[in-house]
Write an enzyme that holds these catalytic residues in place. Structure first.
Site, PDB file in Angstrom:
ATOM      1  N   THR A 264       0.881  -1.172   0.000  1.00 54.38           N
ATOM      2  CA  THR A 264       0.000   0.000   0.000  1.00 54.38           C
ATOM      3  C   THR A 264       0.916   1.218   0.000  1.00 54.38           C
ATOM      4  O   THR A 264       2.101   1.090   0.321  1.00 54.38           O
ATOM      5  CB  THR A 264      -0.932   0.009   1.240  1.00 54.38           C
ATOM      6  OG1 THR A 264      -1.772  -1.143   1.180  1.00 54.38           O
ATOM      7  CG2 THR A 264      -1.803   1.247   1.353  1.00 54.38           C
TER       8      THR A 264
ATOM      9  N   ASN B 105      -3.360  -3.757  -2.776  1.00 49.60           N
ATOM     10  CA  ASN B 105      -3.322  -4.663  -1.630  1.00 49.60           C
ATOM     11  C   ASN B 105      -1.889  -5.138  -1.425  1.00 49.60           C
ATOM     12  O   ASN B 105      -1.085  -4.384  -0.916  1.00 49.60           O
ATOM     13  CB  ASN B 105      -4.312  -5.823  -1.730  1.00 49.60           C
ATOM     14  CG  ASN B 105      -4.439  -6.540  -0.386  1.00 49.60           C
ATOM     15  OD1 ASN B 105      -4.102  -5.977   0.643  1.00 49.60           O
ATOM     16  ND2 ASN B 105      -4.902  -7.769  -0.382  1.00 49.60           N
TER      17      ASN B 105
ATOM     18  N   ASP C 103      -9.212  -8.835   1.286  1.00 46.38           N
ATOM     19  CA  ASP C 103      -9.578  -8.066   2.486  1.00 46.38           C
ATOM     20  C   ASP C 103     -10.990  -8.383   2.988  1.00 46.38           C
ATOM     21  O   ASP C 103     -11.391  -7.928   4.062  1.00 46.38           O
ATOM     22  CB  ASP C 103      -9.429  -6.559   2.230  1.00 46.38           C
ATOM     23  CG  ASP C 103      -7.993  -6.085   2.461  1.00 46.38           C
ATOM     24  OD1 ASP C 103      -7.189  -6.857   3.013  1.00 46.38           O
ATOM     25  OD2 ASP C 103      -7.676  -4.950   2.083  1.00 46.38           O
TER      26      ASP C 103
HETATM   27  N1  GLY Z   1      -5.326  -3.763   1.627  1.00 48.71           N
HETATM   28  C1  GLY Z   1      -5.015  -3.288   2.903  1.00 48.71           C
HETATM   29  C2  GLY Z   1      -6.081  -2.435   3.482  1.00 48.71           C
HETATM   30  O1  GLY Z   1      -6.897  -1.916   2.757  1.00 48.71           O
HETATM   31  O2  GLY Z   1      -6.137  -2.252   4.667  1.00 48.71           O
END
Ligand code: GLY
Length: 582
Positions: A393, A413, A435
């Site tokens: 991220t 992600n 997620d």
């Molecule tokens: N993909 C990590 C988050 O959105 O927290």
């Protein structure tokens, strides 16, 4: 149900006084704010007219150029976001999604949700194997792993509502970078070596972009040209977001999915909408805190933990003291336990935001914290251990000379997302479907255990931890911050706030200070190196399961002084990032 009972407890006056509350205090100590002059060890970048902090030096420069051309902070943020899609393909993206928090110079704060959305044919059990177990290959590296991307829609909405320059002017630098090529930096070269093999090599479209003709990945200093991505960017610059959601790029994505068993089709793309939402807000020791509402869990839990911490005199305990770390770790456990039960897409479930962020509920949790004894996570709720961790991220912060501030956290992600480039678009697709709770009660890639509230459903957005955050002092933007790090985003951002307010650190020191993290399950207090062994021993004696693990987070932060001077810092844990301005 145990959670439900606990959340209900705070309304019961009978609960008051039931616990021996060692942290109770009279008047908290709050040190003076530090902007980083004098004898500090770490010093922020200081500028007057505008500033950008991002994970990539080239992208930061793109943002500064837009500010110099007269663009505001939203314009610069959109340009940085497009540039990162070229220069930082690990997380910068067109094929992913994220969140943007904006505070205008006039004091209006708003949140733009461009989180990915489950396609219409998605279903609750789509990531289970024949035995009914969660199959992370399906949710991470298969075409099923991708949600409908939101980034292009989110940036278009931000530009339309809050920007001043035409979108094509903001995309132009990214087109040039993709067409002329970027010099591969150390961070990209390393990540291609480490993660590329796992996710990119097996997909011919991806291999053709990130690997040379001899089958080896690009190295530091070599030039990476992304012609197909340049073409996609040109289409968006010419035709706007429709090129992505209804035009030739939508065709490429839908074709790629149809050919390899993915679910996203043209109708899914055409129906995607970025949504403007009211930020989660709270107060902490006289500051106002604004952060991302659901489908992120970040804002709610940052405010919840701060509310709990407000009941303790952290400044008196001291940074890195076993007492301060104990209080923070215990508060984090409660918050992450609640996350697993209550959080999900607010368009599908009722998230009890007011209850979770109420001072009364926080007080009831604070009263249960024992300074000398860690409460085992299993006493709060049982769960399973995480086998794997990732830290992807990306976050960037922008403040302009008028006082507009923008915090953006967006992502594919995990590194390079699913690793699948859609057809000839040059666009890497996300693996954000991981997620969701593939099987409620089973941990995802970050070890986070989710509940029914976050089960897969068509058109739903998966729960996130991304927490772009703006702290306001005396009615004016004071701190703009955020970080990558999956489940650790919340505690990383929390520590930026606590380090700045309670421990009087300037923004560079707050960024550099060692971090720690507890997410309830696994029952582990993760600490970076840099804490005193004596402190760690004391924490172990209190019952914390301390584990020293690699660095967490990559904050990109800007603090605004009372006279408007900008103080910024990129996280020293990250290479190739840059905070700059003019
Ligand atoms: N993909 C990590 C988050 O959105 O927290």
């Amino acid at each position: 149900m145990a959670r439900m009972v606990r959340l209900a407890q705070f309304v019961s006056p009978l609960m008051a006084g039931l616990f021996f509350w060692q942290g109770a205090m009279a008047a908290p100590t709050v040190p003076p704010v530090s902007y980083g002059v004098g004898a500090d060890t770490f010093h922020p970048v200081t500028e007057q007219h505008g500033m950008v902090a991002s994970v990539d030096a080239t992208a930061t420069q793109v943002g500064v150029d837009i500010l110099k051309q007269g663009g505001n902070a939203v314009d610069a943020a959109v340009a940085v976001g497009y540039a990162l899609a070229v220069t930082h393909p690990q997380a910068g993206n067109l094929g992913g999604g994220g969140f943007m928090l904006i505070r205008t110079a006039a004091g209006h704060t708003t949140a733009i949700d461009f989180r990915e959305m489950a396609p219409t044919r998605a279903s609750r059990d789509m990531f289970l194997d024949a035995q009914g177990n969660a199959d992370s290959k399906k949710s991470l590296t298969s075409p099923l792993a991708s949600g409908v991307p939101g980034t292009v829609a989110g940036f278009a909405l931000a530009n339309k509502e809050y920007g001043t320059l035409p979108l094509r002017q903001l995309i132009a630098p990214a087109i040039k970078l993709a067409r002329d090529g970027i010099v591969v930096n150390e961070s990209l070269a390393n990540d291609l070596q480490v993660y590329g093999k796992e996710v990119l090599l097996s997909h011919p479209n991806s291999k053709a972009i990130f690997y040379k003709a001899d089958g080896t990945p690009y190295l530091r200093g070599e030039k990476l040209v992304q012609r197909n991505l340049a073409h996609s960017l040109e289409l968006i610059a010419q035709r706007g977001p429709d090129a992505f959601y209804k035009g030739p790029i939508a065709d490429q994505i839908a074709k790629e999915m149809a050919a390899h068993g993915g679910l996203i089709d043209q109708a899914d793309l055409a129906s995607y909408k970025a949504v403007e939402r009211k930020p989660v807000s709270g107060s902490y020791r006289g500051y106002e805190v604004y952060s991302m509402p659901p489908p992120s869990s970040g804002g709610i839990h940052i405010v919840q933990i701060l509310n709990i911490l407000e009941n303790f005199d952290l400044a008196k305990m001291g940074f890195g003291s076993a007492d301060a770390m104990q209080v923070m770790a215990e508060a984090e456990k409660y918050a992450y336990a609640d996350r697993s039960e209550y959080l999900g897409d607010p368009d599908f479930i009722q998230v009890p935001t007011s209850a979770l962020t109420s001072k009364a509920y926080a007080k009831s949790l604070a009263q249960q914290i024992d300074l000398n004894k860690a409460r085992p996570s299993t006493d709060i709720k049982p769960g399973k251990l995480a086998p794997y961790e990732s830290n992807q991220t990306t976050h960037f912060s922008v403040v302009d000379g008028q006082g507009n501030a923008v915090a953006v956290t967006y992502t594919l992600n995990t590194n390079f997302g699913s690793g699948i480039v859609a057809g000839d678009s040059g666009i890497l697709m996300n693996n954000e479907m991981d997620d969701f709770s593939a099987k409620p009660g089973t941990p995802n890639v970050y070890g986070l255990v989710g509940g029914e509230a976050n089960a897969v459903q068509p058109y739903k957005r998966p729960l996130s931890s991304m927490s772009p955050t703006i702290v306001v002092k005396d009615g004016k933007t004071w701190l703009v911050t955020g970080s990558p790090g999956g489940s650790r985003i919340i505690t990383t951002v929390l520590q930026m706030i606590v380090n700045s307010i309670d421990f009087g650190m300037n923004v560079a020191e707050a960024s550099a200070a060692p971090r720690f993290h507890h997410q309830w399950l696994p029952d582990q207090l993760r600490v970076e190196k840099g804490f005193s062994p004596d402190t760690l021993k004391l924490l172990t004696m209190k019952g914390q399961h301390v584990k020293v693990l690699p660095a967490m987070g990559s904050t990109q932060s800007i603090m605004v002084g009372p006279d408007g001077t900008l103080y910024g810092a990129s996280d020293p844990r990250t290479i190739d990032d840059l905070t700059a301005g003019y």
